[in-house]
Design an enzyme around this catalytic site. Structure first.
Site, PDB file in Angstrom:
ATOM      1  N   ARG A  58      44.426  33.901  38.290  1.00 21.82           N
ATOM      2  CA  ARG A  58      45.841  32.966  38.572  1.00 21.82           C
ATOM      3  C   ARG A  58      46.089  33.018  39.979  1.00 21.82           C
ATOM      4  O   ARG A  58      46.919  32.009  40.450  1.00 21.82           O
ATOM      5  CB  ARG A  58      47.073  33.602  37.656  1.00 21.82           C
ATOM      6  CG  ARG A  58      46.899  33.182  36.210  1.00 21.82           C
ATOM      7  CD  ARG A  58      47.792  33.886  35.193  1.00 21.82           C
ATOM      8  NE  ARG A  58      47.485  35.142  34.934  1.00 21.82           N
ATOM      9  CZ  ARG A  58      48.260  36.096  34.732  1.00 21.82           C
ATOM     10  NH1 ARG A  58      49.554  36.309  34.924  1.00 21.82           N
ATOM     11  NH2 ARG A  58      47.644  37.199  34.139  1.00 21.82           N
ATOM     12  N   GLU A  95      49.045  46.596  35.193  1.00 22.34           N
ATOM     13  CA  GLU A  95      50.015  46.840  34.213  1.00 22.34           C
ATOM     14  C   GLU A  95      49.521  47.147  33.055  1.00 22.34           C
ATOM     15  O   GLU A  95      49.906  47.735  32.034  1.00 22.34           O
ATOM     16  CB  GLU A  95      51.181  45.602  34.042  1.00 22.34           C
ATOM     17  CG  GLU A  95      52.480  45.990  33.285  1.00 22.34           C
ATOM     18  CD  GLU A  95      53.518  44.986  32.980  1.00 22.34           C
ATOM     19  OE1 GLU A  95      52.921  43.694  33.425  1.00 22.34           O
ATOM     20  OE2 GLU A  95      54.554  45.061  32.479  1.00 22.34           O
TER      21      GLU A  95
END
Ligand SMILES: O=P(O)(O)OC[C@H]1O[C@H](OP(=O)(O)OP(=O)(O)O)[C@H](O)[C@@H]1O
Ligand SMILES: Nc1ncnc2[nH]cnc12
Length: 170
Positions: A58, A95
């Site tokens: 991204r 994460e």
């Protein structure tokens, strides 16, 4: 324009307990896309940049457009085994999981001024790995620049040695 309206929360993606910030509605709207690009460039306040470094995948959405506007080059950091030439490698945790980022050894010249760009700053593991790769090559990280910062994950503390700027905070 309220850019938050174009970012959608997807609960339990990619795994249970993660609330995923989906930016595809924003990418699909030309007015929002233009506003985001202008907002990210404003965060730079005229800093001179030689290379924009973006992380797969991204970080590739907006990194090259930022580079073109800054009259800078774009350097892709890729997941393992994707770059064809010799690479520097850096393992990291994020994460949801862990991974490795690679950068071509000749992507950055000593002393070049680098902007790190990604869509999301969460725990900061990915951004920290990117900074390490740039510094291994002799580059200078001028700013780490994100579309979204998940404040509660305190990623900014992990990369506190650098200037950190984000357009949207959650
Ligand atoms: O701050 P962190 O905890 O390190 O997380 C942030 C990173 O996680 C996402 O990438 P992901 O690895 O999911 O890859 P993708 O861009 O290919 O979806 C995002 O695009 C950042 O690169
Ligand atoms: N919650 C999240 N949403 C989107 N991208 C992420 N990257 C790391 N954490 C994320």
């Amino acid at each position: 324009m309220n850019l938050n309206e174009f970012i959608r929360d997807i609960p339990d993606f990619p795994e249970q307990g993660i609330v995923f910030k989906d930016i595809t509605p924003l990418m699909g709207n030309p007015v929002a896309l233009q506003a985001v690009q202008e907002g990210l460039l404003d965060l730079l306040q005229g800093l001179k940049i030689d290379k924009v470094v973006g992380m797969e995948s991204r970080g590739f959405f907006l990194g090259p457009a930022l580079a073109m506007h800054l009259n800078a080059g774009f350097v892709p950091l890729r997941k393992p085994g994707k770059l064809p030439h010799t690479t520097l490698k850096q393992a990291y945790g994020l994460e949801y999981g862990k991974d490795v980022l690679e950068m071509h050894t000749d992507a950055i010249e000593k002393g070049e001024r680098v902007l790190i760009h990604d869509d999301v700053l969460a725990t900061g593991g990915t951004a920290e790995a990117a900074c390490k790769l740039v510094e291994q090559a002799g580059g200078v990280v001028v700013q780490c620049n994100f579309l979204i910062e998940l404040d509660f994950l305190k990623g900014r503390e992990r990369i506190s040695a650098y200037s950190v700027q984000s357009l949207l905070h959650y």
